[in-house]
Design a protein around this motif. Structure first.
Motif, PDB file in Angstrom:
ATOM      1  N   PRO A  17       0.799  -1.229   0.000  1.00  0.00           N
ATOM      2  CA  PRO A  17       0.000   0.000   0.000  1.00  0.00           C
ATOM      3  C   PRO A  17       0.832   1.279   0.000  1.00  0.00           C
ATOM      4  O   PRO A  17       0.353   2.313  -0.477  1.00  0.00           O
ATOM      5  CB  PRO A  17      -0.824  -0.125   1.292  1.00  0.00           C
ATOM      6  CG  PRO A  17      -0.954  -1.591   1.517  1.00  0.00           C
ATOM      7  CD  PRO A  17       0.339  -2.183   1.028  1.00  0.00           C
ATOM      8  N   GLU A  18       2.056   1.215   0.523  1.00  0.00           N
ATOM      9  CA  GLU A  18       2.890   2.417   0.538  1.00  0.00           C
ATOM     10  C   GLU A  18       3.281   2.863  -0.867  1.00  0.00           C
ATOM     11  O   GLU A  18       3.619   4.032  -1.096  1.00  0.00           O
ATOM     12  CB  GLU A  18       4.147   2.163   1.366  1.00  0.00           C
ATOM     13  CG  GLU A  18       3.851   1.910   2.850  1.00  0.00           C
ATOM     14  CD  GLU A  18       5.128   1.665   3.626  1.00  0.00           C
ATOM     15  OE1 GLU A  18       6.208   1.622   2.985  1.00  0.00           O
ATOM     16  OE2 GLU A  18       5.052   1.521   4.864  1.00  0.00           O
ATOM     17  N   HIS A  19       3.231   1.935  -1.840  1.00  0.00           N
ATOM     18  CA  HIS A  19       3.592   2.247  -3.218  1.00  0.00           C
ATOM     19  C   HIS A  19       2.382   2.547  -4.095  1.00  0.00           C
ATOM     20  O   HIS A  19       2.542   2.737  -5.305  1.00  0.00           O
ATOM     21  CB  HIS A  19       4.381   1.072  -3.823  1.00  0.00           C
ATOM     22  CG  HIS A  19       5.661   0.787  -3.111  1.00  0.00           C
ATOM     23  ND1 HIS A  19       6.809   1.524  -3.279  1.00  0.00           N
ATOM     24  CD2 HIS A  19       5.966  -0.167  -2.193  1.00  0.00           C
ATOM     25  CE1 HIS A  19       7.772   1.040  -2.530  1.00  0.00           C
ATOM     26  NE2 HIS A  19       7.283  -0.006  -1.838  1.00  0.00           N
TER      27      HIS A  19
END
Length: 255
Positions: free
Chosen positions: A179-181
């Motif tokens: 999710p961070e990307h």
């Protein structure tokens, strides 16, 4: 009306559907008018109007509980094997009440009680239309197949084969990054709802619909042996209808 409606909903042919609707009309003409006004949506609740390409004739969800209750010792078998074992058992058992009479190359006349239905093994059709709906031999077709010394499994659609099952999952699923990307969005993130545990022990049994029969429960319509009114028994009788029941009766009589 509940029984008559499900007779129409479970009709697999236009003939049976018309007969069921006539019975509804004889009991309550307004109920038939309401069902007729549904129009094209009838394909969602009566089996005879279902799309044969879907190969499914289910119009309710509680069949899952009924099927689960019949698994028995076969529960430990692989899923596809389990389905096949149960399907063949049900069909062969139901077909025992039918009698087959050969009437030509691949054509049979099936006696099912007082009904006489024509079956074509060449076209894979039955007058009851159940075989065409699900692409699985109905009890009439199974009786004809067994009479011709053939295997009922060979008359099932390829949609139920292991080959088709593998093709469904043959397409690869691409990986999803962390999710961070994920790309940034202009909308605020949607957070999951806060889960609160209800008071008491979690329920193990499925909540039944109001129209479903409850095991061990008495009839919904209780008649008092003292005042002869419905809705209560002699132990809770207060000399007649309650205030709420009286209001309901006045509203019904006025309308």
């Amino acid at each position: 009306m509940y029984a008559l409606f499900w007779r129409a909903a479970n009709a697999t042919s236009l003939f049976k559907f018309k007969k069921a609707m006539e019975a509804i009309d004889d009991t309550n003409p307004m109920a038939k008018e309401w069902l007729v006004d549904i129009g094209d949506q009838s394909s969602r609740w009566t089996k005879y109007a279902f799309d044969p390409n879907v190969c499914c004739d289910e119009n309710k969800t509680n069949f899952v509980e009924s099927f689960n209750a019949t698994l028995g010792v076969d529960r430990c078998k692989p899923f596809l094997t389990l389905l096949e074992v149960k399907r063949v058992k049900f069909l062969i058992s139901d077909s025992r009440t039918c009698k087959a009479f050969h009437s030509g190359d691949g054509f049979y006349e099936i006696k099912d009680g007082k009904s006489t239905l024509s079956v074509s093994l060449n076209d894979r059709t039955c007058l009851c239309n159940a075989h065409q709906l699900t692409a699985i031999p109905c009890k009439h077709v199974v009786r004809a197949i067994l009479h011709s010394s053939q295997d009922p499994i060979s008359f099932c659609s390829d949609w139920y084969s292991c080959k088709m099952y593998k093709q469904v999952y043959a397409i690869t699923i691409r990986s999803i990054p962390d999710p961070e990307h994920w790309p940034e969005m202009q909308f605020p993130p949607i957070k999951p709802p806060v889960m609160k545990r209800a008071i008491g022990r979690p329920a193990k049994n499925r909540k039944k619909d109001a129209n479903e029969e409850r095991k061990g429960k008495r009839s919904k319509t209780v008649k008092c042996s003292r005042c002869k009114e419905f809705g209560h028994n002699v132990k809770t009788c207060k000399g007649g209808l309650t205030t709420k029941q009286k209001k309901g009766k006045r509203t019904t009589s006025t309308s």
